[in-house]
Scaffold this motif. Structure first.
Motif, PDB file in Angstrom:
ATOM      1  N   HIS A   1       9.948   1.809  -8.662  1.00  0.00           N
ATOM      2  CA  HIS A   1       8.682   2.567  -9.324  1.00  0.00           C
ATOM      3  C   HIS A   1       8.620   3.920  -9.427  1.00  0.00           C
ATOM      4  O   HIS A   1       7.641   4.486  -9.162  1.00  0.00           O
ATOM      5  CB  HIS A   1       7.362   1.859  -8.533  1.00  0.00           C
ATOM      6  CG  HIS A   1       7.375   0.462  -8.281  1.00  0.00           C
ATOM      7  ND1 HIS A   1       6.904  -0.275  -9.332  1.00  0.00           N
ATOM      8  CD2 HIS A   1       7.623  -0.347  -7.346  1.00  0.00           C
ATOM      9  CE1 HIS A   1       7.045  -1.751  -8.934  1.00  0.00           C
ATOM     10  NE2 HIS A   1       7.438  -1.647  -7.468  1.00  0.00           N
ATOM     11  N   ARG A   2       9.927   4.274  -9.531  1.00  0.00           N
ATOM     12  CA  ARG A   2      10.276   6.070  -9.487  1.00  0.00           C
ATOM     13  C   ARG A   2       9.286   6.532 -10.829  1.00  0.00           C
ATOM     14  O   ARG A   2       8.861   7.698 -10.558  1.00  0.00           O
ATOM     15  CB  ARG A   2      11.619   6.197  -9.888  1.00  0.00           C
ATOM     16  CG  ARG A   2      12.313   5.632 -10.831  1.00  0.00           C
ATOM     17  CD  ARG A   2      13.774   6.083 -10.625  1.00  0.00           C
ATOM     18  NE  ARG A   2      14.498   5.396 -11.768  1.00  0.00           N
ATOM     19  CZ  ARG A   2      14.931   4.051 -11.816  1.00  0.00           C
ATOM     20  NH1 ARG A   2      14.495   3.428 -10.850  1.00  0.00           N
ATOM     21  NH2 ARG A   2      15.609   3.595 -12.903  1.00  0.00           N
ATOM     22  N   LYS A   3       9.013   5.950 -11.756  1.00  0.00           N
ATOM     23  CA  LYS A   3       8.244   6.502 -12.877  1.00  0.00           C
ATOM     24  C   LYS A   3       6.721   6.834 -12.467  1.00  0.00           C
ATOM     25  O   LYS A   3       6.062   7.553 -13.277  1.00  0.00           O
ATOM     26  CB  LYS A   3       8.148   5.701 -14.065  1.00  0.00           C
ATOM     27  CG  LYS A   3       7.586   4.342 -13.860  1.00  0.00           C
ATOM     28  CD  LYS A   3       7.608   3.317 -15.118  1.00  0.00           C
ATOM     29  CE  LYS A   3       6.732   2.129 -14.891  1.00  0.00           C
ATOM     30  NZ  LYS A   3       6.660   1.119 -16.102  1.00  0.00           N
ATOM     31  N   HIS A   4       6.131   6.214 -11.179  1.00  0.00           N
ATOM     32  CA  HIS A   4       5.039   6.345 -10.941  1.00  0.00           C
ATOM     33  C   HIS A   4       4.928   7.501  -9.795  1.00  0.00           C
ATOM     34  O   HIS A   4       3.974   7.926  -9.519  1.00  0.00           O
ATOM     35  CB  HIS A   4       4.357   5.127 -10.451  1.00  0.00           C
ATOM     36  CG  HIS A   4       4.122   4.016 -11.102  1.00  0.00           C
ATOM     37  ND1 HIS A   4       3.462   3.990 -12.264  1.00  0.00           N
ATOM     38  CD2 HIS A   4       4.768   2.793 -11.248  1.00  0.00           C
ATOM     39  CE1 HIS A   4       3.397   2.972 -13.069  1.00  0.00           C
ATOM     40  NE2 HIS A   4       4.114   2.190 -12.539  1.00  0.00           N
ATOM     41  N   ILE A   5       5.971   8.099  -9.627  1.00  0.00           N
ATOM     42  CA  ILE A   5       5.957   9.085  -8.261  1.00  0.00           C
ATOM     43  C   ILE A   5       5.605  10.303  -9.070  1.00  0.00           C
ATOM     44  O   ILE A   5       6.058  10.971 -10.015  1.00  0.00           O
ATOM     45  CB  ILE A   5       7.714   9.240  -7.693  1.00  0.00           C
ATOM     46  CG1 ILE A   5       8.018   7.863  -7.181  1.00  0.00           C
ATOM     47  CG2 ILE A   5       7.585  10.599  -6.947  1.00  0.00           C
ATOM     48  CD1 ILE A   5       9.416   8.088  -6.783  1.00  0.00           C
TER      49      ILE A   5
ATOM     50  N   THR B   1       0.762  -1.232   0.259  1.00  0.00           N
ATOM     51  CA  THR B   1       0.183   0.146   0.057  1.00  0.00           C
ATOM     52  C   THR B   1       0.653   1.310  -0.012  1.00  0.00           C
ATOM     53  O   THR B   1       0.350   2.192  -0.523  1.00  0.00           O
ATOM     54  CB  THR B   1      -0.813  -0.131   1.116  1.00  0.00           C
ATOM     55  OG1 THR B   1      -0.259   0.101   2.409  1.00  0.00           O
ATOM     56  CG2 THR B   1      -1.816  -1.105   1.242  1.00  0.00           C
ATOM     57  N   GLY B   2       2.046   1.334   0.330  1.00  0.00           N
ATOM     58  CA  GLY B   2       2.987   2.400   0.761  1.00  0.00           C
ATOM     59  C   GLY B   2       2.681   3.162   1.925  1.00  0.00           C
ATOM     60  O   GLY B   2       3.503   4.225   2.196  1.00  0.00           O
ATOM     61  N   PHE B   3       1.964   2.505   2.593  1.00  0.00           N
ATOM     62  CA  PHE B   3       1.742   3.081   4.060  1.00  0.00           C
ATOM     63  C   PHE B   3       1.322   2.107   5.221  1.00  0.00           C
ATOM     64  O   PHE B   3       0.920   1.074   4.993  1.00  0.00           O
ATOM     65  CB  PHE B   3       0.992   4.358   3.994  1.00  0.00           C
ATOM     66  CG  PHE B   3      -0.650   3.853   4.597  1.00  0.00           C
ATOM     67  CD1 PHE B   3      -1.317   4.145   5.500  1.00  0.00           C
ATOM     68  CD2 PHE B   3      -1.274   3.237   3.494  1.00  0.00           C
ATOM     69  CE1 PHE B   3      -2.542   3.712   5.768  1.00  0.00           C
ATOM     70  CE2 PHE B   3      -2.656   2.865   3.561  1.00  0.00           C
ATOM     71  CZ  PHE B   3      -3.294   3.037   4.600  1.00  0.00           C
ATOM     72  N   ALA B   4       1.463   2.475   6.626  1.00  0.00           N
ATOM     73  CA  ALA B   4       0.810   1.704   7.610  1.00  0.00           C
ATOM     74  C   ALA B   4       1.693   0.519   8.183  1.00  0.00           C
ATOM     75  O   ALA B   4       0.948  -0.008   9.037  1.00  0.00           O
ATOM     76  CB  ALA B   4      -0.921   1.303   7.141  1.00  0.00           C
TER      77      ALA B   4
ATOM     78  N   ARG C   1       1.048   4.606  -4.279  1.00  0.00           N
ATOM     79  CA  ARG C   1       2.130   3.713  -3.412  1.00  0.00           C
ATOM     80  C   ARG C   1       3.492   4.453  -3.582  1.00  0.00           C
ATOM     81  O   ARG C   1       4.264   4.660  -2.605  1.00  0.00           O
ATOM     82  CB  ARG C   1       1.895   2.485  -3.902  1.00  0.00           C
ATOM     83  CG  ARG C   1       3.098   1.558  -2.997  1.00  0.00           C
ATOM     84  CD  ARG C   1       3.150  -0.016  -3.643  1.00  0.00           C
ATOM     85  NE  ARG C   1       3.403  -0.212  -4.915  1.00  0.00           N
ATOM     86  CZ  ARG C   1       3.918  -1.282  -5.277  1.00  0.00           C
ATOM     87  NH1 ARG C   1       4.220  -2.287  -4.538  1.00  0.00           N
ATOM     88  NH2 ARG C   1       4.469  -1.557  -6.541  1.00  0.00           N
ATOM     89  N   ALA C   2       3.912   4.741  -4.825  1.00  0.00           N
ATOM     90  CA  ALA C   2       5.284   5.268  -5.048  1.00  0.00           C
ATOM     91  C   ALA C   2       5.436   6.283  -4.490  1.00  0.00           C
ATOM     92  O   ALA C   2       6.588   6.717  -3.917  1.00  0.00           O
ATOM     93  CB  ALA C   2       5.464   5.172  -6.874  1.00  0.00           C
ATOM     94  N   THR C   3       4.585   7.400  -4.614  1.00  0.00           N
ATOM     95  CA  THR C   3       4.848   8.732  -3.932  1.00  0.00           C
ATOM     96  C   THR C   3       4.867   8.637  -2.514  1.00  0.00           C
ATOM     97  O   THR C   3       5.752   9.445  -1.803  1.00  0.00           O
ATOM     98  CB  THR C   3       3.589   9.629  -4.594  1.00  0.00           C
ATOM     99  OG1 THR C   3       3.496   9.688  -5.814  1.00  0.00           O
ATOM    100  CG2 THR C   3       3.753  11.073  -4.179  1.00  0.00           C
ATOM    101  N   LEU C   4       3.972   7.919  -1.752  1.00  0.00           N
ATOM    102  CA  LEU C   4       3.971   7.946  -0.407  1.00  0.00           C
ATOM    103  C   LEU C   4       5.356   7.164  -0.090  1.00  0.00           C
ATOM    104  O   LEU C   4       5.831   7.594   0.966  1.00  0.00           O
ATOM    105  CB  LEU C   4       3.048   7.029   0.105  1.00  0.00           C
ATOM    106  CG  LEU C   4       1.347   7.916   0.142  1.00  0.00           C
ATOM    107  CD1 LEU C   4       0.500   7.006   1.144  1.00  0.00           C
ATOM    108  CD2 LEU C   4       1.655   9.303   0.478  1.00  0.00           C
TER     109      LEU C   4
END
Length: 236
Positions: free
Chosen positions: A60-64, A20-23, A160-163
């Motif tokens: 997954h930096r392309k999704h940031i 998820t990118g968090f929690a 997910r990538a940004t968080l």
């Protein structure tokens, strides 16, 4: 047995974080505190989150979303500094209970009240600052940040990538502070090294789950995690 249970907690937490990118840290923290102690749990879990989120962000930096990454990181960093100061001056147990009740209410609203409400810009900024404050106090600002993130990061991969990129930066600075305070020591370093195994397994499992779950299910999982996070804090 305690170390085995702690490694299981690391596996579950980083599976969630990778998916998820968090929690992940928030879900793992209560059990880890009971198993290995407060300072040790904060230090080891922060390193695990740092590695996990850095891996996600780089892979997954392309999704940031660069604009939102800079905005969130800047405001959260300011909030995080305030959070460290607040934690040193006010009763943490009282602050933790307020936070727990808040995110439980938010999660229930998201799950059962379908009408979307758009928050004004100023209130969104306050929300990000608040997430930074909570992260500075309890290493668990993700639940509050989701309120903002779900409104601006609609795609689950971007979310997910940004968080993950945000957490990687913030957790790095928290690690430097923990090292300065002497929490990275002969007690925590062995645990960090051992925990790398369940960390790797958690990243792999969470990545597979992320690609298999659809958008609606992803949002539902997000809100359920908010609820679980709040309950875990409330009963801690």
């Amino acid at each position: 047995m305690q170390e085995f249970l702690f490694l299981l907690v690391v596996l579950i937490g980083n599976t969630v974080e990778s998916m998820t990118g968090f929690a992940g840290t928030l879900l793992a923290m209560p059990a880890s505190v009971l198993l290995i102690g407060v300072d040790e749990a904060k230090t080891v879990l922060n390193v695990m989150a740092l590695i996990c989120c850095l891996w996600i962000a780089l892979r997954h930096r392309k999704h940031i979303n660069g604009k939102e990454f800079r905005k969130i990181t800047g405001y959260m960093f300011l909030g995080m500094i305030a959070g460290v100061v607040i934690y040193d001056t006010l009763p943490s147990a009282f602050l933790l209970k307020i936070y727990a009740v808040l995110i439980i209410a938010i999660a229930l609203k998201k799950m059962f009240v379908k009408k979307n409400v758009t928050l004004p810009g100023l209130l969104l900024i306050v929300t990000i600052l608040g997430a930074g404050v909570i992260h500075g106090m309890f290493l668990s600002g993700g639940s509050l940040l989701v309120i903002y993130a779900v409104m601006v990061l609609r795609d689950k991969s971007e979310f997910r990538a940004t968080l993950a990129a945000v957490w990687a930066v913030l957790d790095f600075f928290l690690f430097l502070n923990q090292a300065r305070l002497g929490h990275v020591n002969s007690d925590t370093l062995p645990l960090i090294l051992i925990a790398l195994v369940p960390l790797a397994l958690g990243i792999a499992l969470g990545n597979r789950l992320h690609h298999k779950i659809n958008q609606n299910h992803f949002l539902l999982v997000t809100y359920i995690l908010l609820f679980i996070s709040g309950v875990s804090l409330l009963v801690k």
